[in-house]
Design a protein around this motif. Sequence first.
Motif, PDB file in Angstrom:
ATOM      1  N   THR A  57      -8.390   3.410 -12.591  1.00  0.00           N
ATOM      2  CA  THR A  57      -9.260   2.744 -11.615  1.00  0.00           C
ATOM      3  C   THR A  57      -8.736   1.343 -11.322  1.00  0.00           C
ATOM      4  OG1 THR A  57     -11.219   3.943 -12.395  1.00  0.00           O
ATOM      5  CG2 THR A  57     -11.586   1.942 -11.119  1.00  0.00           C
ATOM      6  N   ALA A  58      -8.385   1.098 -10.073  1.00  0.00           N
ATOM      7  CA  ALA A  58      -7.994  -0.245  -9.623  1.00  0.00           C
ATOM      8  C   ALA A  58      -9.125  -0.762  -8.745  1.00  0.00           C
ATOM      9  CB  ALA A  58      -6.681  -0.195  -8.861  1.00  0.00           C
ATOM     10  N   SER A  59      -9.946  -1.674  -9.307  1.00  0.00           N
ATOM     11  CA  SER A  59     -11.160  -2.110  -8.618  1.00  0.00           C
ATOM     12  C   SER A  59     -11.166  -3.592  -8.265  1.00  0.00           C
ATOM     13  CB  SER A  59     -12.387  -1.794  -9.490  1.00  0.00           C
ATOM     14  OG  SER A  59     -12.282  -2.408 -10.761  1.00  0.00           O
ATOM     15  N   GLY A  60     -10.103  -4.313  -8.588  1.00  0.00           N
ATOM     16  CA  GLY A  60     -10.000  -5.710  -8.210  1.00  0.00           C
ATOM     17  C   GLY A  60      -9.113  -5.860  -6.990  1.00  0.00           C
ATOM     18  N   GLN A  61      -9.415  -6.814  -6.139  1.00  0.00           N
ATOM     19  CA  GLN A  61      -8.645  -6.984  -4.910  1.00  0.00           C
ATOM     20  C   GLN A  61      -7.158  -7.137  -5.206  1.00  0.00           C
ATOM     21  OE1 GLN A  61     -10.048 -10.122  -2.373  1.00  0.00           O
ATOM     22  NE2 GLN A  61      -8.296 -10.021  -1.010  1.00  0.00           N
ATOM     23  N   ASP A  62      -6.345  -6.348  -4.501  1.00  0.00           N
ATOM     24  CA  ASP A  62      -4.878  -6.376  -4.633  1.00  0.00           C
ATOM     25  C   ASP A  62      -4.403  -6.022  -6.034  1.00  0.00           C
ATOM     26  OD1 ASP A  62      -4.454  -7.183  -1.932  1.00  0.00           O
ATOM     27  OD2 ASP A  62      -5.018  -9.212  -2.491  1.00  0.00           O
ATOM     28  N   SER A  63      -5.245  -5.396  -6.846  1.00  0.00           N
ATOM     29  CA  SER A  63      -4.825  -4.991  -8.187  1.00  0.00           C
ATOM     30  C   SER A  63      -3.925  -3.762  -8.117  1.00  0.00           C
ATOM     31  CB  SER A  63      -6.042  -4.717  -9.078  1.00  0.00           C
ATOM     32  OG  SER A  63      -6.806  -3.655  -8.555  1.00  0.00           O
ATOM     33  N   GLY A 105      -9.907  -0.265   1.265  1.00  0.00           N
ATOM     34  CA  GLY A 105      -9.300  -0.915   2.414  1.00  0.00           C
ATOM     35  C   GLY A 105      -7.937  -1.446   2.024  1.00  0.00           C
ATOM     36  N   GLN A 106      -6.877  -0.939   2.689  1.00  0.00           N
ATOM     37  CA  GLN A 106      -5.495  -1.236   2.323  1.00  0.00           C
ATOM     38  C   GLN A 106      -5.171  -0.817   0.882  1.00  0.00           C
ATOM     39  OE1 GLN A 106      -7.255  -4.315   3.694  1.00  0.00           O
ATOM     40  NE2 GLN A 106      -6.935  -3.174   5.575  1.00  0.00           N
ATOM     41  N   SER A 107      -5.998   0.006   0.298  1.00  0.00           N
ATOM     42  CA  SER A 107      -5.742   0.489  -1.065  1.00  0.00           C
ATOM     43  C   SER A 107      -4.846   1.719  -1.029  1.00  0.00           C
ATOM     44  CB  SER A 107      -7.057   0.809  -1.781  1.00  0.00           C
ATOM     45  OG  SER A 107      -7.770   1.812  -1.085  1.00  0.00           O
ATOM     46  N   CYS A 163      -7.558  12.179 -10.402  1.00  0.00           N
ATOM     47  CA  CYS A 163      -8.813  11.415 -10.503  1.00  0.00           C
ATOM     48  C   CYS A 163      -8.580   9.906 -10.592  1.00  0.00           C
ATOM     49  CB  CYS A 163      -9.632  11.895 -11.707  1.00  0.00           C
ATOM     50  SG  CYS A 163     -10.495  13.449 -11.393  1.00  0.00           S
ATOM     51  N   ASN A 164      -7.621   9.393  -9.881  1.00  0.00           N
ATOM     52  CA  ASN A 164      -7.425   7.952  -9.812  1.00  0.00           C
ATOM     53  C   ASN A 164      -8.292   7.366  -8.697  1.00  0.00           C
ATOM     54  OD1 ASN A 164      -5.252   7.734 -11.800  1.00  0.00           O
ATOM     55  ND2 ASN A 164      -4.072   8.941 -10.333  1.00  0.00           N
ATOM     56  N   THR A 165      -8.750   6.103  -8.901  1.00  0.00           N
ATOM     57  CA  THR A 165      -9.625   5.454  -7.923  1.00  0.00           C
ATOM     58  C   THR A 165      -9.128   4.046  -7.624  1.00  0.00           C
ATOM     59  OG1 THR A 165     -11.560   6.685  -8.704  1.00  0.00           O
ATOM     60  CG2 THR A 165     -11.967   4.718  -7.398  1.00  0.00           C
ATOM     61  N   ALA A 166      -8.750   3.808  -6.361  1.00  0.00           N
ATOM     62  CA  ALA A 166      -8.399   2.462  -5.890  1.00  0.00           C
ATOM     63  C   ALA A 166      -9.538   2.018  -4.986  1.00  0.00           C
ATOM     64  CB  ALA A 166      -7.072   2.485  -5.148  1.00  0.00           C
ATOM     65  N   ASN A 219      -6.670   3.888 -17.161  1.00  0.00           N
ATOM     66  CA  ASN A 219      -6.487   2.444 -17.082  1.00  0.00           C
ATOM     67  C   ASN A 219      -7.429   1.865 -16.026  1.00  0.00           C
ATOM     68  OD1 ASN A 219      -4.202   2.206 -18.941  1.00  0.00           O
ATOM     69  ND2 ASN A 219      -3.092   3.398 -17.395  1.00  0.00           N
ATOM     70  N   ILE A 220      -7.869   0.593 -16.244  1.00  0.00           N
ATOM     71  CA  ILE A 220      -8.763  -0.086 -15.304  1.00  0.00           C
ATOM     72  C   ILE A 220      -8.176  -1.452 -14.963  1.00  0.00           C
ATOM     73  CG2 ILE A 220     -11.056  -1.065 -14.930  1.00  0.00           C
ATOM     74  CD1 ILE A 220     -12.142   1.012 -16.900  1.00  0.00           C
ATOM     75  N   SER A 221      -7.896  -1.664 -13.694  1.00  0.00           N
ATOM     76  CA  SER A 221      -7.412  -2.957 -13.215  1.00  0.00           C
ATOM     77  C   SER A 221      -8.485  -3.518 -12.288  1.00  0.00           C
ATOM     78  CB  SER A 221      -6.086  -2.759 -12.463  1.00  0.00           C
ATOM     79  OG  SER A 221      -5.599  -3.978 -11.986  1.00  0.00           O
ATOM     80  N   SER A 222      -9.333  -4.418 -12.845  1.00  0.00           N
ATOM     81  CA  SER A 222     -10.520  -4.864 -12.116  1.00  0.00           C
ATOM     82  C   SER A 222     -10.477  -6.329 -11.703  1.00  0.00           C
ATOM     83  CB  SER A 222     -11.771  -4.617 -12.983  1.00  0.00           C
ATOM     84  OG  SER A 222     -11.671  -5.301 -14.222  1.00  0.00           O
ATOM     85  N   GLY A 223      -9.419  -7.040 -12.044  1.00  0.00           N
ATOM     86  CA  GLY A 223      -9.304  -8.434 -11.662  1.00  0.00           C
ATOM     87  C   GLY A 223      -8.483  -8.594 -10.387  1.00  0.00           C
ATOM     88  N   TYR A 224      -8.667  -9.705  -9.712  1.00  0.00           N
ATOM     89  CA  TYR A 224      -7.922  -9.995  -8.483  1.00  0.00           C
ATOM     90  C   TYR A 224      -6.422  -9.987  -8.767  1.00  0.00           C
ATOM     91  CZ  TYR A 224      -6.112 -12.760  -4.563  1.00  0.00           C
ATOM     92  OH  TYR A 224      -5.395 -13.202  -3.493  1.00  0.00           O
ATOM     93  N   THR A 225      -5.678  -9.178  -8.033  1.00  0.00           N
ATOM     94  CA  THR A 225      -4.228  -8.979  -8.182  1.00  0.00           C
ATOM     95  C   THR A 225      -3.820  -8.637  -9.615  1.00  0.00           C
ATOM     96  OG1 THR A 225      -3.627 -11.320  -8.508  1.00  0.00           O
ATOM     97  CG2 THR A 225      -3.758 -10.528  -6.232  1.00  0.00           C
ATOM     98  N   ALA A 226      -4.738  -8.065 -10.387  1.00  0.00           N
ATOM     99  CA  ALA A 226      -4.391  -7.611 -11.741  1.00  0.00           C
ATOM    100  C   ALA A 226      -3.444  -6.422 -11.664  1.00  0.00           C
ATOM    101  CB  ALA A 226      -5.656  -7.225 -12.508  1.00  0.00           C
ATOM    102  N   THR A 227      -2.575  -6.289 -12.698  1.00  0.00           N
ATOM    103  CA  THR A 227      -1.549  -5.252 -12.681  1.00  0.00           C
ATOM    104  C   THR A 227      -1.483  -4.536 -14.019  1.00  0.00           C
ATOM    105  OG1 THR A 227      -0.210  -6.510 -11.108  1.00  0.00           O
ATOM    106  CG2 THR A 227       0.905  -4.777 -12.337  1.00  0.00           C
ATOM    107  N   ILE A 228      -1.449  -3.201 -13.979  1.00  0.00           N
ATOM    108  CA  ILE A 228      -1.180  -2.382 -15.172  1.00  0.00           C
ATOM    109  C   ILE A 228      -0.028  -1.455 -14.835  1.00  0.00           C
ATOM    110  CG2 ILE A 228      -2.087  -0.657 -16.768  1.00  0.00           C
ATOM    111  CD1 ILE A 228      -4.867  -1.757 -16.275  1.00  0.00           C
ATOM    112  N   GLY A 229       1.058  -1.530 -15.638  1.00  0.00           N
ATOM    113  CA  GLY A 229       2.211  -0.681 -15.353  1.00  0.00           C
ATOM    114  C   GLY A 229       1.963   0.769 -15.684  1.00  0.00           C
TER     115      GLY A 229
END
Length: 779
Positions: free
Chosen positions: A325-331, A299-301, A308-311, A339-349
């Motif tokens: 994989t971006a699994s945290g809200q607004d990550s 949703g809004q992702s 094979c990227n997953t938001a 790479n895995i961004s699973s925290g709220y508004t977490a960011t990986i460049g």
Amino acid sequence: MGNLTVSQPTNIRTPDGNSLAVFIDGVSGIMKLKDALGNVQPLSDFIGESSPFEYGTATGAIQPVLGSGGASGCYSSIGGGLGNDVSNAYSNVSGGRANNASGYNSTIGGGYCNTASSDYVTIGGGKQNTASNDSSIIGGGRQNTASGYASSIGGGYCNTASSQSSTISGGYQNTASGQRSTIGGGICNIASYNYATIGGGLNNNASCACSTIAGGNQNVACGISSSVGGGKFNTASYNYATIGGGFCNTASCDNATIGGGYCNTASKSNATIGGGRYNTASNSNDTIGGGYCNTASGGQSSVGGGYCNTASCSGTTIGGGTQNTASGQDSVIGGGQENISSGYTATIGGGRQNTASGNRSTIGGGYLNTASSAYVTIGGGYCNTASDINATIGGGYKNMAYNVYATIGGGRCNTASGQLSTIGGGCGNIASSGEATIGGGCYNTASGRYSAIGGGYLNTASVYSSTIGGGKSNTASNYYATIGGGQQNTASGQNSSIVGGKVNLNKSNLGFIGGGSLNVMANATIFSPYCVYTNCFILSGDQTAQFTSGDSFISANCYGNCALNNYVGTINSVTYVGGYTTLDTTSNFDNGQYPKLVNTTTALDGCLFSTIGGGFSNKAFGSFTTIGGGYLNTASGCFSTIGGGRRNTVSAIYSTIGGGYYNNASSQYTTIGGGRSNTASCNYATIGGGFCNTASNQFAVIAGGRENIANGVNSAILGGRANNTCAFSCAMIVGTSINANRANTTFVNNLSIMNIPVSSVGLPSKAVFSNSGVLQIVP
């Protein structure tokens, strides 16, 4: 007249236009004929033996003389052809064969077996076309059917426009069955709902209101206002869904959009896929730009592209890359791999196999980095871990920041585990207490709060506000202890300082060692060996009471005041055999050398404000004591001072030795300026220098010389050799080998009075003068 042309049905009552027209004159009521040139004549002029036309069976009907068929509708007409039939009022067949205009005001221009069977319908020509509902039109073609009210078919083959105002321009076996539906052309297309549109293509199906397919093959638009631009096997199955083109794409919810590509699926409202292959946008407002096997499901992702990227959570974003994989809200993940961004508004460049699992955590890039707590930041590098709130790692390899606001700039295998601890870089450094700081270097440890290490190797600042500037294997282990640099120095007294040097030990509160080697600011013994052999330090006599297995030690040997080799280690065992004590240690000594050794485990703390400027094996353990430098000097009395020299000892309050060798100031306020083997052993005794002099009573003074003894109160010896005041107070000796025999007396070997006054005039009482060669005293 010129050649006849077929007029439009509206011309039947007026002479308007410039085509063939049959009309009734409004004034005379006579039926007349107008040709293409505008000439008008009564129709009767052409009926008779010379006219090709004749009246049909109904009023005003006209039909050719030749050919079968007939005009049986009022005012109907057949222009020519064979077997044409017009059977309703005002219907017209211009020519052709076997055409049937049976609808009111229906018109067939020509062709074969066309049927205009409803009011106001028109067939321009073609074969076996049927216009069967009011106002329907077929321009031409074959076996087309316009059966909807006001439906239109331009041409083509086997097309069917079966609903109101439906339109087919051409093509083959197209069906427009929805009101106002439109098909431009193509083959086997179906527009089956109101306002549905198909531009062309093959086997396309627009089956819901206002749905649109521009072209392509076997595309389906089955949602309200859904659109497919082209391609093959695309399905826009929900309201306002859009597919631009591509192959086997599915937009299955309202406002879902797919630009193109292969086997993409946008299955929730406002989901968007730009293109690519096997991408899935499965929640509201999800977006995928392109790439392969990407999934936006939160949703809004958003996924920009890649593989094979997953938001998978609300507001997540992946720019591109592979298997992110971006699994945290607004990550957010910019790109990279796994790479895995699973925290709220977490960011990986970017980078590879990085994990940002803390809320608002950030990783710039690199490989296998982990940001696992809120607000943590890792700039890049490899295998770094920031695991507590606001921890920061700039880069490097296997660095760990795991306390609040801990910071590591870079380097390798560094650990910042204290709150607000900081490591600038280097290798294997540990900042393990609050606000501890390490600038760089390798294997340094700052474990006291506010402790700091600038750099160097194997340094340890272990207590509150302790500081080490650099160097190697230095230890600052008490409050505010400071070491500037050097090697294997230990500052363990509060506010103690060591500027540099090697294996110096400062256990004095507020004590200071400027440099040098094996200087000791503690109550400890500096041992000299009988010899050393590999890892054994051998002492003369029984010294077993001084050492225990497990004791730590420092050791060094020197050339002049410089340490050639220095050692720090632990005693494994202590044995006494044959008059010698052997210390088995963890260090390997250089055979043939004679290093000094200090047991740091048994060394007692020094006093306050003592100072050693430098030198080798100097020891200061009295408060406010000072040793400027030199070798094996000892200052143990409060406020005592040794300027330098070798093996000098000051052991009483305010005692002073300026320098020299083997001098001893052992009583309060005693002073030795220098020389060798001098002893000042009573309060306020003073020796300027010389050799083996002894001042052993209060205020006794020896200016210099050799082997002199001033042992009377206030006695003094100017210099010379082997003089002795013999305990007489105020005895003064000027000379050599004089023994005083009474107090308050000056003793000399010889006395020469030069320039003696020859008169008492002007002289004070008790002054001596020469009266004609006779010495006299002024009364």
